[in-house]
Write a protein that holds these residues in place. Structure first.
Motif, PDB file in Angstrom:
ATOM      1  N   CYS A   1       0.797  -1.278   0.013  1.00  0.00           N
ATOM      2  CA  CYS A   1       0.034   0.064   0.091  1.00  0.00           C
ATOM      3  C   CYS A   1       0.915   1.265  -0.057  1.00  0.00           C
ATOM      4  CB  CYS A   1      -0.971   0.076   1.378  1.00  0.00           C
ATOM      5  SG  CYS A   1      -1.846  -1.446   1.415  1.00  0.00           S
ATOM      6  N   LYS A   2       0.474   2.268  -0.850  1.00  0.00           N
ATOM      7  CA  LYS A   2       1.455   3.441  -0.981  1.00  0.00           C
ATOM      8  C   LYS A   2       0.826   4.488   0.071  1.00  0.00           C
ATOM      9  CE  LYS A   2       2.853   6.880  -4.114  1.00  0.00           C
ATOM     10  NZ  LYS A   2       2.551   7.388  -5.611  1.00  0.00           N
ATOM     11  N   LEU A   3       1.733   5.085   0.821  1.00  0.00           N
ATOM     12  CA  LEU A   3       1.599   6.131   1.884  1.00  0.00           C
ATOM     13  C   LEU A   3       1.362   7.559   1.278  1.00  0.00           C
ATOM     14  CD1 LEU A   3       3.864   4.648   4.696  1.00  0.00           C
ATOM     15  CD2 LEU A   3       1.496   4.129   4.428  1.00  0.00           C
ATOM     16  N   LYS A   4       0.454   7.983   1.970  1.00  0.00           N
ATOM     17  CA  LYS A   4       0.336   9.728   1.751  1.00  0.00           C
ATOM     18  C   LYS A   4       1.033  10.278   2.790  1.00  0.00           C
ATOM     19  CE  LYS A   4      -4.169   9.756  -0.366  1.00  0.00           C
ATOM     20  NZ  LYS A   4      -5.342  10.284  -0.417  1.00  0.00           N
TER      21      LYS A   4
ATOM     22  N   LEU B   1       7.996  -1.231   6.121  1.00  0.00           N
ATOM     23  CA  LEU B   1       8.207   0.138   5.586  1.00  0.00           C
ATOM     24  C   LEU B   1       9.205   0.270   4.446  1.00  0.00           C
ATOM     25  CD1 LEU B   1       7.235   3.127   5.491  1.00  0.00           C
ATOM     26  CD2 LEU B   1       8.923   3.464   7.373  1.00  0.00           C
ATOM     27  N   VAL B   2       8.821   0.582   3.378  1.00  0.00           N
ATOM     28  CA  VAL B   2       9.795   0.533   2.394  1.00  0.00           C
ATOM     29  C   VAL B   2       9.970   2.006   1.704  1.00  0.00           C
ATOM     30  CG1 VAL B   2      10.592  -0.267  -0.005  1.00  0.00           C
ATOM     31  CG2 VAL B   2       9.640  -1.833   1.777  1.00  0.00           C
TER      32      VAL B   2
ATOM     33  N   GLY C   1      11.159   8.050  -4.499  1.00  0.00           N
ATOM     34  CA  GLY C   1      11.106   8.766  -3.243  1.00  0.00           C
ATOM     35  C   GLY C   1       9.721   8.777  -2.472  1.00  0.00           C
ATOM     36  N   SER C   2       8.706   7.616  -3.059  1.00  0.00           N
ATOM     37  CA  SER C   2       7.636   7.544  -2.357  1.00  0.00           C
ATOM     38  C   SER C   2       7.913   6.460  -1.304  1.00  0.00           C
ATOM     39  CB  SER C   2       6.634   7.076  -3.566  1.00  0.00           C
ATOM     40  OG  SER C   2       7.152   5.810  -4.055  1.00  0.00           O
ATOM     41  N   TYR C   3       6.797   6.209  -0.422  1.00  0.00           N
ATOM     42  CA  TYR C   3       6.874   5.429   0.483  1.00  0.00           C
ATOM     43  C   TYR C   3       5.778   4.069   0.592  1.00  0.00           C
ATOM     44  CZ  TYR C   3       9.810   9.045   2.605  1.00  0.00           C
ATOM     45  OH  TYR C   3      10.666   9.957   2.803  1.00  0.00           O
ATOM     46  N   SER C   4       6.032   3.120   0.975  1.00  0.00           N
ATOM     47  CA  SER C   4       4.777   2.254   0.840  1.00  0.00           C
ATOM     48  C   SER C   4       5.161   1.198   2.184  1.00  0.00           C
ATOM     49  CB  SER C   4       4.791   1.237  -0.282  1.00  0.00           C
ATOM     50  OG  SER C   4       5.940   0.493  -0.498  1.00  0.00           O
ATOM     51  N   ILE C   5       3.794   0.689   2.485  1.00  0.00           N
ATOM     52  CA  ILE C   5       4.056  -0.168   3.469  1.00  0.00           C
ATOM     53  C   ILE C   5       3.324  -1.466   3.217  1.00  0.00           C
ATOM     54  CG2 ILE C   5       1.504   0.526   4.386  1.00  0.00           C
ATOM     55  CD1 ILE C   5       4.396  -0.465   6.728  1.00  0.00           C
TER      56      ILE C   5
END
Length: 397
Positions: free
Chosen positions: A9-12, A146-147, A152-156
């Motif tokens: 899942c991508k994080l905002k 957490l990745v 530069g985006s973050y995903s869990i």
């Protein structure tokens, strides 16, 4: 048996939250490398690692108590895998951190997750679609990773435990013959040609050879650029292969579920070692060693389990040489019954696609395993054909 699926899942993330996540990921990666370098390599127990360096991790890197424990668990897992493969643990590149239920939580009512950082607890909104919502709905995940991506985006990556559907009882079996000309061919006639995949792999192989030559020459910056391109190409080829196998496995499992059938596959464990003993060209050796049949098998296994479809593994010996109509293996080497994609039985005269014939033989073997009490006649016939094969001068696998 509980099945664990990973939902990415991508994080905002706001600008201030991004700084906290970066600091956490940097501290986690540095802690992993420090513990790996400053503890005995043979220690692969998380509790022992924790007793050796827990306080030092917290003091040096500012990680919370649970994140410090996650460092020890992550390194212990990596060392166990390295010991099995008889190699040391390499340096961790960073960009990830593992979480358990004490430092991670998921809330369905607003589709958010809460994560512990080096500067306290933070809540993040998930930017997800229908697939992720269906997988996460009604779940209570206990762990996640957490990745930070290259862009530069973050995903869990959330680990969701689910009880798979019980396997459906059926007498029907869908045989699947795996190969390189046809990646998969089913006993119903569906097939997925491997020409596109071979073209992509050959293209990347030639491109890698060119870049590797350039990486050994030129200026320092050009060599660095070539190495970066090589790493990127490796990821693209790997992702394309995974996409192909996901597409094939999904179609096979969907068909098996729609027709209330079990799936039968050959157990190809050790096939590379056997095939590499034969004299072949360098290109053929490369194509055979890059054949991702085990990945396709893994995808089929977990998709079938989730769909409630039984998966049966059968021995591959003589499946491509046995006629599915009369179960005969011709003992006379002068009568060729297999040539490329064509198969002709020297006993009953059946002629057709060799992969289709192999898939039907696999389906019959799967039926013998799936219904051992009701397949006595078939087991007897298969036993006779196996005996003829062992007595035959043609004893190739």
């Amino acid at each position: 048996m509980t099945q664990v699926l990973t939902v990415s899942c991508k994080l905002k993330v706001s600008q201030s939250q991004a700084a906290k996540l970066d600091a956490t990921l940097e501290a986690f990666g540095q802690a992993l490398n420090w513990v790996n370098q400053n503890t005995p390599e043979k220690v692969a127990n998380a509790v022992k690692l924790q007793s050796l360096c827990y306080r030092e991790i917290r003091a040096r890197f500012g990680l919370s108590s649970n994140l410090a424990q996650q460092v020890c668990r992550r390194l212990a897992g990596a060392r166990k895998v390295a010991q099995q493969k008889n190699r040391p643990v390499k340096t961790f590149k960073g960009g990830f951190a593992t979480y358990d239920a004490r430092i991670f939580s998921f809330r369905e009512k607003d589709w958010t997750v809460s994560l512990t950082t080096v500067e306290g607890r933070e809540r993040f909104e998930l930017a997800i679609g229908r697939y992720q919502r269906e997988r996460l709905a009604g779940s209570n995940p206990k762990s996640a990773t957490l990745v930070k991506r290259k862009d530069g985006s973050y995903s869990i990556q959330i680990c969701v435990e689910a009880e798979p559907s019980p396997p459906q009882r059926t007498g029907r079996v869908l045989g699947v013959d795996l190969g390189r000309t046809d990646i998969a061919h089913t006993s119903e006639g569906d097939n997925w040609n491997g020409q596109q995949l071979n073209r992509v792999r050959d293209h990347y192989s030639k491109l890698r050879a060119v870049l590797q030559r350039k990486a050994s020459k030129g200026t320092r910056s050009s060599r660095r650029r070539c190495r970066e391109l090589l790493q990127r190409l490796s990821g693209k080829e790997r992702r394309f292969q995974a996409w192909v196998n996901h597409r094939i496995s999904k179609a096979i499992v969907s068909r098996a579920k729609a027709t209330n059938s079990a799936i039968a596959l050959e157990d190809l464990t050790g096939i590379r070692e056997r095939v590499n003993q034969q004299p072949r060209s360098k290109a053929e050796r490369r194509r055979a060693n890059s054949w991702a049949f085990y990945q396709l098998r893994q995808f089929l296994e977990y998709k079938a389990r989730a769909a409630g479809v039984s998966l049966i593994l059968v021995p591959p010996a003589y499946t491509s040489q046995t006629c599915h109509k009369c179960l005969h293996i011709h003992p006379d080497p002068a009568q060729s019954y297999r040539s490329g994609k064509s198969f002709k039985c020297g006993h009953c005269g059946w002629e057709g696609d060799a992969d289709l014939n192999g898939a039907n033989v696999i389906a019959l073997l799967g039926a013998a395993v799936n219904q051992p009490r009701g397949s006595g006649l078939f087991c007897s016939l298969v036993g006779q054909s196996r005996l003829r094969a062992t007595e035959s001068p043609l004893r190739t696998a």
